[in-house]
Design a protein around this motif. Structure first.
Motif, short mmCIF file in Angstrom:
data_model
loop_
_atom_site.label_atom_id
_atom_site.label_comp_id
_atom_site.label_asym_id
_atom_site.label_seq_id
_atom_site.Cartn_x
_atom_site.Cartn_y
_atom_site.Cartn_z
N THR A 94 0.84 -1.20 0.00
CA THR A 94 0.00 0.00 0.00
C THR A 94 0.87 1.24 0.00
OG1 THR A 94 -1.77 -1.10 1.22
CG2 THR A 94 -1.78 1.29 1.22
N VAL A 95 0.48 2.20 -0.83
CA VAL A 95 1.11 3.52 -0.84
C VAL A 95 -0.01 4.56 -0.85
CG1 VAL A 95 2.55 5.15 -2.09
CG2 VAL A 95 3.12 2.72 -2.11
N GLN A 96 0.11 5.58 -0.02
CA GLN A 96 -0.81 6.71 -0.10
C GLN A 96 -0.07 7.87 -0.75
OE1 GLN A 96 -2.66 8.06 3.53
NE2 GLN A 96 -4.24 9.18 2.39
N LEU A 97 -0.53 8.23 -1.95
CA LEU A 97 0.05 9.37 -2.64
C LEU A 97 -0.58 10.65 -2.08
CD1 LEU A 97 -0.05 8.08 -6.34
CD2 LEU A 97 1.83 7.94 -4.68
N THR A 98 0.23 11.58 -1.66
CA THR A 98 -0.25 12.82 -1.07
C THR A 98 0.31 14.01 -1.85
OG1 THR A 98 1.59 12.86 0.51
CG2 THR A 98 -0.46 11.79 1.22
N GLY A 99 -0.21 15.20 -1.55
CA GLY A 99 0.25 16.41 -2.20
C GLY A 99 -0.14 16.50 -3.66
N LEU A 100 -1.19 15.80 -4.06
CA LEU A 100 -1.64 15.82 -5.44
C LEU A 100 -2.50 17.05 -5.71
CD1 LEU A 100 -2.67 12.05 -5.79
CD2 LEU A 100 -0.42 13.09 -6.16
N GLN A 101 -2.66 17.38 -6.97
CA GLN A 101 -3.51 18.49 -7.37
C GLN A 101 -4.90 17.98 -7.72
OE1 GLN A 101 -2.59 21.81 -7.28
NE2 GLN A 101 -0.86 20.84 -6.20
N PRO A 102 -5.94 18.73 -7.38
CA PRO A 102 -7.30 18.28 -7.70
C PRO A 102 -7.54 18.21 -9.20
CG PRO A 102 -7.33 20.07 -6.09
CD PRO A 102 -5.93 20.00 -6.62
N ASP A 103 -8.44 17.32 -9.60
CA ASP A 103 -8.91 17.21 -10.98
C ASP A 103 -7.75 17.16 -11.97
OD1 ASP A 103 -10.85 16.91 -12.89
OD2 ASP A 103 -11.34 19.05 -13.02
N THR A 104 -6.79 16.30 -11.65
CA THR A 104 -5.56 16.22 -12.45
C THR A 104 -5.27 14.76 -12.78
OG1 THR A 104 -4.67 18.20 -11.37
CG2 THR A 104 -3.09 16.75 -12.48
N TYR A 105 -4.81 14.51 -14.00
CA TYR A 105 -4.45 13.16 -14.41
C TYR A 105 -3.01 12.86 -13.98
CZ TYR A 105 -8.62 13.01 -17.31
OH TYR A 105 -9.92 13.00 -17.74
#
Length: 921
Positions: A94-105
């Motif tokens: 399991t990995v939780q990706l954080t710091g992502l941008q909303p509504d982004t591919y």
């Protein structure tokens, strides 16, 4: 007709050979699953505008990495995660990706020290509160069956993906925001089922779309504490509008865009979950960033097959709370393996059943009823697409069918995403106009009578969906004699073989009219009204009431009085309904203490009635104890209906340490809070048996644990009951040496293999139907009879066949299994849709010709020796043929295996074929 396999002997000088005709299946599947995704298949869940959780399985790898970025040619980020060893060959990464941008591919791949996945892509959710654009949700119900041959749920997922991509012309992650699953993601909560059923079958979509799951009853099987479920799914960091779940993973909520999604648990109802729902509704109602709310509950709000197998908590407790806000527009259930849709009676809320493609369920298989808050039930394997137009404030729901379990397997999956339902919910639209009801004649009238509403009128463009007629004896419409909702379309049942098409039982019905047939109402005065519902689920105001009087009726109902319950609090209002009375102005209802004789003893409370039917409410407080209500006529003491007993006071609470006891083990019943009368007692009865003089208890004691009343009352304590024979029981608290139980009975069992199953013969001829008789069953709604191969373990190993027993404790079911392969099997009774066996295993066999084999053959081809195993009690014919058309009996045998020698043209120099078969008689 018996199916048989053939043994072929090819004879020539010094040569012999044999071949078997293989067991013939119903037909080949119509889709090649050789393209099933392979390799590391990531699984997305817990989506947030700034994060995404990614998981996958390996057999033994220890490293956990994700490479990701917005440009697939340059994955600029690499993060590591955790590896949890859940079992041998079950390493969960399991990995939780954080710091992502909303509504982004984001493009990504997962890898370990030994394996690297293909490249995948996902899109993060829109910012919280987003109220523009489209938001789409894929709904896929019960996964449940692991069936490695048919892989039926995988087919459903693959076909849903294909249809969505055909609809929108883009990869699925560009059109769908995420996936909802309303429970039973597995058949049993084992690691094998999570990995090789839920994760594997969802591999078509799980790398691209986050999936959010709901607890079903099957998640608790083999994992009652949900340890495996909680190790696989991580929702404990989610909240909705600042409201966190007291038991995350089991029930939880979150917001995406301007929609709140609430996953409840039908398996863990209680005050904590109810309070959490109240807090969520209160928070959502006052927060402008949430405009929609969808709830999920595995057991549905209502169901027209296996009636009663629903979530009463959702129906009676949670739904009224959700309905406090009109933001709640849809409830999604599952559990029943079909599709259904309805509207709640009072509120503008839709409810559906998304039953996926799990165990077979079809019309005629169970107890069934047509309910007015279920508009259609369609026994297809189907999935749903929910589309929110956030600008237009519209929710659009479509249901697509893929297969019909009643079709032969060769053409079972022939619907190809057939649209079988489409409905919408639009915010801000006004309700339809109030109708008017044509007034019946002013003078007394004889039935039949047709009540007719005015035409449907609405300024919104929405069509008429339903009418609601009510007829009552009072102007407040509390004493209802007719209370009927009818929809323009009412899908219930099917046409039967060969097409099994849904049937609209309202196809020729004008719902604007309501017919009261002759004798439908007793003589007397009535009031009627009507209202209209549009296809947006909004009700119009009620029409003005019209009055009419019925005469000449011969309604056959005997006089009766009824109470809504049998135990009341000290200060609680008591409503008594009456029906079928003579209609004399001086008819009356009285309330007496138990033991009082009306006449010599005055009633404690009383009231005249009005007409032949209606109700009376009594507000005066009654003292603690047993009471009864009685119906009298003409100002006298002649009782015209059976008395109805009831109790006033604090009901006691009963509890037992566990639900199942071993034979010989003492059953401890704890009690507290009762009236503590010196002759109060606790009794034990078998399920299905009612307490009474004619039916003595299995065991009983006064509250002091003896059969001698105590000198003074005992308010709380514990009683031990020894020596109960194996069986299913309930315990109740009875007052004053009588048989009036005032507690909520508690249920428990004693022993194992309590029920008994039996087939008349341990040998079932190939192709023949056979009946399994049972007795001593638990009597729960979805008890079922299951057939497994000898040596198989229910749950991990595939089920061969099953039938529900309709909640009966004693009876029989008949299996028709024309293609049951030869072999050894066992059958047993299982409790309430679980894999918990409650009976003996009755072993039986299906003989087959693959058991006929060559033991020896003469070198010159002149003779062979055929052998077969022993099957005691079975008659066999060994038959031979030169051309598979003309058969002759070679030998008849009974009750044992053995060897026979067959002469085949001694001295022949020409090769020839000789076929043999074994048949049961």
């Amino acid at each position: 007709m018996n199916r048989s396999r053939f043994l072929r002997l090819l004879t020539a000088s010094g040569a012999s050979a044999f071949a078997f005709r293989p067991f013939r299946a119903l037909g080949a599947i119509d889709y090649d699953f050789s393209g099933t995704p392979a390799g590391l298949r990531p699984y997305l869940h817990a989506p947030r505008p700034d994060s995404m959780r990614v998981s996958w399985w390996t057999d033994a790898d220890s490293q956990t990495f994700i490479d990701y970025g917005t440009d697939m040619a340059a994955l600029e980020h690499t993060v590591s995660g955790t590896r949890n060893v859940l079992g041998s060959n079950y390493h969960y990464h399991t990995v939780q990706l954080t710091g992502l941008q909303p509504d982004t591919y984001y493009h990504y791949r997962v890898r370990t020290e030994n394996l690297t996945s293909a490249m995948f892509r996902f899109r993060t959710p829109k910012p919280l509160g987003t109220a523009t654009g489209k938001f789409r949700v894929l709904v896929l119900g019960d996964n449940q069956i692991i069936d490695p041959a048919q892989r039926r749920f995988e087919r459903l997922v693959e076909r849903a993906k294909k249809k969505v991509e055909d609809l929108y012309g883009v990869p699925i992650e560009e059109s769908i925001d995420f996936v909802l699953m309303p429970g039973d993601q597995v058949d049993v909560g084992t690691l094998q089922h999570y990995r090789h059923l839920h994760f594997e079958f969802n591999g078509w979509i799980s790398p691209y779309l986050p999936i959010m799951t709901t607890i079903g009853n099957h998640e608790t099987y083999s994992d009652p504490g949900l340890a495996n479920y909680k190790a696989v799914f991580h929702y404990d960091d989610l909240d909705c509008l600042g409201v966190s779940s007291p038991d995350p993973e089991v029930y939880y909520a979150y917001q995406l865009a301007n929609i709140a999604f609430v996953h409840t648990s039908s398996e863990h109802t209680g005050a904590a979950q109810t309070g959490w729902v109240q807090d969520l509704v209160s928070a959502a109602e006052t927060n402008p960033q949430v405009e929609w709310m969808i709830s999920l509950c595995h057991r549905p709000y209502n169901a027209e097959q296996y009636i009663g197998d629903i979530s009463n908590w959702m129906r009676n407790t949670a739904m009224p709370i959700f309905a406090r806000t009109e933001k709640h527009v849809l409830n999604i259930g599952a559990h029943h393996h079909l599709y259904a849709r309805g509207q709640t009676r009072e509120w503008p809320v839709y409810h559906i059943i998304s039953g996926g493609s799990a165990w077979d369920q079809y019309w005629g298989q169970s107890n069934e009823a047509d309910y007015d808050d279920v508009q259609k039930t369609i026994a297809n394997w189907a999935w749903q697409l929910i589309e929110f137009d956030l600008d237009a404030r519209t929710m659009d729901v479509r249901c697509f069918a893929e297969a019909n379990v009643r079709f032969p397997e060769a053409n079972r999956w022939s619907y190809h995403s057939r649209l079988i339902d489409h409905f919408q919910r639009k915010l801000d639209l006004p309700a339809p106009d109030a109708p008017t009801l044509a007034a019946p004649p002013a003078e007394p009238l004889e039935l039949p009578l047709t009540l007719e509403s005015s035409a449907y009128v609405s300024a919104t463009g929405e069509n008429l969906n339903s009418t609601w007629f009510q007829i009552a004896t009072d102007t407040d419409f509390k004493d209802l004699k007719v209370d009927r909702i009818r929809d323009v379309e009412n899908i219930f049942g099917d046409t039967g073989a060969p097409d099994f098409e849904p049937v609209d039982i309202h196809a020729d019905l004008d719902i604007i009219q309501y017919l009261l047939p002759a004798n439908a109402l007793a003589n007397g005065s009535y009031h009627a009204r009507v209202r209209h519902r549009d296809t947006n689920a909004r009700w119009s105001p009620w029409s003005a009431a019209v009055a009419f009087e019925v005469t000449g009726s011969s309604a056959a109902d005997d006089p009766a009085i009824t109470l809504q319950k049998h135990v009341y609090a000290l200060d609680e209002r008591i409503r008594i309904d009456y029906d079928g009375g003579p209609g004399i102005a001086t008819d009356w209802i009285g309330i007496y203490r138990k033991g009082d004789t009306p006449g010599p003893v005055a009633s404690t409370l009383w009231s005249y009635v009005t007409g032949s039917s209606g109700f009376r409410e009594f507000d005066a407080k009654l003292t603690e104890g047993e009471w009864f209500a009685a119906f009298f006529t003409n100002d006298g003491y002649t009782e015209i209906a059976p008395r109805v007993p009831f109790y006033v006071g604090h009901p006691p609470t009963l509890a037992t340490g566990k639900s199942g006891y071993d034979e010989g083990e003492a059953v401890a019943i704890d009690f507290t809070g009762g009236p503590a009368g010196v002759t109060d007692w606790i009794g034990i009865y078998r399920i299905g048996e009612a307490a009474g003089e004619a039916n003595p208890a299995q065991d009983w004691d006064y509250l002091n644990g003896t059969r001698t009343p105590p000198a003074s009352g005992v308010a709380s304590g514990s009683l031990a009951f020894d020596g109960l024979p194996k069986g299913y029981y309930y315990a109740d608290y009875f007052v004053n040496d009588g048989y009036f139980g005032i507690a909520e009975p508690i249920h428990f069992s004693v022993g194992t293999e309590i029920s008994v199953v039996l087939i008349d013969s341990p040998v079932v001829n190939p192709g023949d139907g056979f009946t399994v008789r049972f007795s001593g069953g638990p009597g729960t709604p979805k008890d079922w009879m299951g057939i497994f191969r000898k040596g198989d373990t229910p749950g991990p190993d595939p089920l061969t066949a099953y039938l529900y027993v309709d909640g009966n404790t004693t009876g029989s079911v008949t299996f028709q299994l024309p293609d049951l392969p030869p072999g050894d099997y066992w059958v047993a009774l299982f409790i309430n849709d679980s894999y918990t066996e409650v009976s003996n295993r009755f072993e039986f066999s299906v003989p087959g010709n693959e058991e006929l084999k060559i033991e020896e053959s003469a070198l010159d081809g002149s003779s062979i020796i055929l052998a077969w195993p022993s099957r005691v009690g079975t008659d066999y014919d060994i038959e031979g043929s030169d051309d598979l058309e003309t058969w002759e009996t070679v030998r008849s045998v009974r009750g044992t295996g053995g060897r026979i020698e067959e002469t085949v043209d001694a001295g022949s120099t020409e090769p020839r074929q000789r076929f043999f078969r074994i048949k049961t008689r």
